[in-house]
Design an enzyme around this catalytic site. Structure first.
Site, short mmCIF file in Angstrom:
data_model
loop_
_atom_site.label_atom_id
_atom_site.label_comp_id
_atom_site.label_asym_id
_atom_site.label_seq_id
_atom_site.Cartn_x
_atom_site.Cartn_y
_atom_site.Cartn_z
N ASN A 39 -14.40 -46.62 5.63
CA ASN A 39 -15.57 -46.35 4.62
C ASN A 39 -15.62 -47.26 3.40
O ASN A 39 -14.86 -48.40 3.51
CB ASN A 39 -15.21 -44.76 4.03
CG ASN A 39 -13.84 -44.88 3.31
OD1 ASN A 39 -13.77 -45.77 2.49
ND2 ASN A 39 -12.86 -44.21 3.97
N ASP A 44 -11.89 -38.50 7.19
CA ASP A 44 -11.67 -37.09 7.43
C ASP A 44 -11.34 -37.11 8.94
O ASP A 44 -10.58 -36.16 9.50
CB ASP A 44 -12.90 -36.45 7.25
CG ASP A 44 -13.22 -36.34 5.72
OD1 ASP A 44 -12.08 -35.86 5.03
OD2 ASP A 44 -14.31 -36.45 5.31
N LYS A 86 -9.26 -53.61 24.16
CA LYS A 86 -10.54 -53.64 23.70
C LYS A 86 -11.69 -52.86 24.54
O LYS A 86 -11.69 -53.41 25.56
CB LYS A 86 -11.23 -54.86 23.31
CG LYS A 86 -12.42 -55.19 22.75
CD LYS A 86 -12.85 -56.57 22.39
CE LYS A 86 -14.27 -56.56 22.17
NZ LYS A 86 -14.77 -57.90 22.09
N PRO A 104 -5.05 -35.16 8.68
CA PRO A 104 -4.43 -34.38 7.69
C PRO A 104 -5.12 -34.54 6.32
O PRO A 104 -5.33 -35.68 6.04
CB PRO A 104 -2.88 -34.91 7.74
CG PRO A 104 -2.75 -36.07 8.01
CD PRO A 104 -4.28 -36.27 9.21
N ASP A 105 -5.21 -33.41 5.56
CA ASP A 105 -5.63 -33.57 4.21
C ASP A 105 -4.40 -33.84 3.55
O ASP A 105 -3.74 -32.76 3.03
CB ASP A 105 -6.26 -32.29 3.82
CG ASP A 105 -7.18 -32.63 2.67
OD1 ASP A 105 -6.80 -33.11 1.59
OD2 ASP A 105 -8.33 -32.10 2.48
N ILE A 106 -4.10 -34.92 2.89
CA ILE A 106 -3.08 -35.32 1.96
C ILE A 106 -3.20 -34.54 0.80
O ILE A 106 -2.09 -33.87 0.49
CB ILE A 106 -2.98 -36.75 1.58
CG1 ILE A 106 -2.92 -37.60 3.17
CG2 ILE A 106 -1.81 -37.11 0.90
CD1 ILE A 106 -3.15 -38.76 2.92
N LYS A 138 -9.04 -27.46 -2.25
CA LYS A 138 -7.67 -28.21 -2.19
C LYS A 138 -6.50 -27.47 -2.87
O LYS A 138 -5.46 -28.14 -2.69
CB LYS A 138 -7.94 -29.58 -2.63
CG LYS A 138 -9.36 -30.16 -1.99
CD LYS A 138 -8.93 -31.35 -1.07
CE LYS A 138 -10.11 -31.83 -0.40
NZ LYS A 138 -9.79 -32.91 0.65
N1 CTP Z 1 -8.36 -36.38 0.59
C1 CTP Z 1 -6.87 -36.26 1.22
N2 CTP Z 1 -7.15 -36.53 2.60
C2 CTP Z 1 -7.88 -36.30 3.39
C3 CTP Z 1 -9.33 -36.10 2.91
C4 CTP Z 1 -9.40 -36.37 1.32
O1 CTP Z 1 -5.83 -36.50 0.49
N3 CTP Z 1 -7.80 -36.38 4.61
C5 CTP Z 1 -8.30 -36.43 -0.77
C6 CTP Z 1 -9.04 -37.67 -1.49
O2 CTP Z 1 -7.99 -38.54 -1.91
C7 CTP Z 1 -9.81 -37.04 -2.66
C8 CTP Z 1 -10.01 -35.69 -2.26
O3 CTP Z 1 -9.15 -35.44 -1.31
O4 CTP Z 1 -8.73 -37.09 -3.81
C9 CTP Z 1 -11.50 -35.41 -2.15
O5 CTP Z 1 -12.10 -36.25 -0.89
P1 CTP Z 1 -13.54 -36.22 -0.54
O6 CTP Z 1 -13.55 -37.03 0.66
O7 CTP Z 1 -14.42 -36.26 -1.58
O8 CTP Z 1 -13.61 -34.81 0.11
P2 CTP Z 1 -13.61 -33.84 1.56
O9 CTP Z 1 -12.22 -33.40 1.64
O10 CTP Z 1 -13.71 -35.13 2.46
O11 CTP Z 1 -14.70 -33.06 1.60
P3 CTP Z 1 -16.22 -33.20 1.79
O12 CTP Z 1 -16.25 -34.25 3.06
O13 CTP Z 1 -16.68 -31.91 2.15
O14 CTP Z 1 -16.91 -33.84 0.70
#
Ligand code: CTP
Length: 400
Positions: free
Chosen positions: A210, A278, A288, A305-307, A343
């Site tokens: 990104n 995500d 490749k 994983p959502d850290i 979160k």
């Molecule tokens: N974050 C994280 N791990 C992930 C995704 C997000 O730690 N896998 C953390 C980011 O560092 C940030 C917060 O979550 O502090 C929000 O991230 P954002 O990308 O805005 O939100 P999403 O969880 O992706 O939600 P959405 O896509 O619905 O906006």
């Protein structure tokens, strides 16, 4: 009485022991005096003479050294320094510490001391990952032992992974932080910051990424260090220079970032500024991927994983303050308030990443610091100023 700080440096027997010579020099530059203690195995890697010359003091090696025992004694030796540092801390020394063994001078000092202990582990990656070592790490952390490193990277034994001794400047910073030489509203506090994008491989040359530049996370790390904190920055790939005086861990994928984050707890404050991808490709190709006549490749995605949510959810090691970021393109505050709940973190720092907000890669930003009850806004500020507002508010919160 003198204000000069002193440390007792216990040097374990590992290939990284040679780095303690450089460590002593750097500590002396910072006006920190060092009393070296060398384990028997340590003498295989560095000599007492080199240590004594650099430290300009006697080196202690033997528990039953009559002269030392009558003149200072091991109990006194363990208590006269401001901090006990073990570098390198071998798997063996850590096992002794975790189990309260005292069968040589180093382990006896570690059991007898009434001072804080900071260890810089260094060992082969398999030894580090072994369940026995992991159990000992947990025990030591519960006992209040502070850690610096180990780092992930190539090792002398030819393997790659966690187990490398931290770089000398990082150990110096951790020592300064442990003996409160860093002055400021965050001195004595440890902060972990995630920053930058993550790269999720599709094949060896392509990845999902990104547009995050990492600037906000790096600004947070730099300002936190200036404000006196002990900072660990865990960063995805960026083009930014590494701020000085902090511990820096480079990762590529979301899962590596999650592992590095969990391995560097406990901390007082965690700030998730990374733009974590995500999704990842469920099974990235080993070679490749080629264009074929059969049509377009089908990429199956898996959720990363959502850290931030993981950190907020922790039972034992949850940081006192967990702060997330919300990159939003519309109804910024409302969306961020929902994200705060979802979160489970304490604050969300919301910013507008719509074309109008133009935050990515830019030096300026507008932020809203949102807690369950309050919204504080700072419009058109530099990313450094935004960092300062967040961190000063955090310092105040931790003092309440
Ligand atoms: N974050 C994280 N791990 C992930 C995704 C997000 O730690 N896998 C953390 C980011 O560092 C940030 C917060 O979550 O502090 C929000 O991230 P954002 O990308 O805005 O939100 P999403 O969880 O992706 O939600 P959405 O896509 O619905 O906006």
């Amino acid at each position: 009485m003198t204000d000069k700080k002193s440390i007792l440096l216990i040097i374990g027997g590992g290939i990284a022991a040679y780095k303690c010579l450089e460590l002593i020099r750097r500590l002396k530059e910072q006006d920190i005096s060092v009393t070296p203690v060398l384990t028997k195995a340590g003498t295989e890697f560095v000599t007492p003479l080199s240590l004594a010359t650099l430290a300009e003091t006697e080196v202690h090696t033997d528990l039953f050294d009559l002269k030392n025992e009558t003149e200072i004694g091991h109990i006194q030796l363990s208590r006269q320094a401001d901090l006990v540092v073990v570098a390198p801390a071998t798997a063996d020394l850590m096992a002794k510490m975790a189990n309260g063994l005292a069968n040589d001078l180093a382990s006896t000092l570690l059991l007898a001391t009434d001072k804080d202990v900071l260890i810089a582990p260094a060992m082969n990656v398999r030894m580090w990952q072994h369940p026995a070592t992991q159990r000992n790490i947990d025990t030591l952390k519960q006992d209040g032992v502070k850690f610096v490193g180990p780092e992930i990277g190539d090792m002398a034994c030819g393997e790659t992974g966690p187990g490398r001794l931290s770089e000398v400047p990082d150990i110096v910073t951790a020592i300064q932080s442990a003996i409160h030489m860093k002055k400021g509203p965050l001195s004595g506090k440890s902060i972990l910051i995630t920053a930058g994008p993550t790269h999720e491989p599709i094949d060896p040359v392509r990845y999902i990424a990104n547009r995050s530049s990492g600037k906000q996370g790096y600004a947070l790390a730099e300002v936190a260090s200036v404000l006196g904190a002990d900072v660990t920055l865990i960063s995805g790939p960026t083009k930014l220079p590494v701020p000085s005086g902090i511990r820096f861990i480079e990762v590529e994928t979301a899962r590596e970032m999650r592992d590095a984050t969990l391995a560097n707890l406990p901390v007082d404050i965690a700030i998730c500024a990374a733009a974590v991808a995500d999704w990842r490709v469920k099974k990235s190709a080993g070679q490749k991927m080629k264009k074929t006549k059969e049509g377009l490749p089908q990429l199956e995605l898996a959720e990363n994983p959502d850290i931030l949510a993981n950190l907020s959810d922790l039972k034992d090691k949850r940081p006192s303050l967990v702060i997330g970021f919300a990159a939003e393109t519309e109804t910024v505050i409302e969306h961020a308030q929902k994200k705060l709940k979802k979160k489970g973190c304490d604050w969300i720092v919301a910013n507008d990443v719509s074309a109008k907000g133009n935050v990515f890669g830019n030096d300026e930003t507008s932020i809203h610091i949102i807690s369950a009850k309050t919204v504080e806004s700072f419009e058109n500020v530099s990313k450094e100023d935004a960092a300062k507002q967040i961190l000063l508010k955090a310092a105040k919160e931790l003092k309440l």
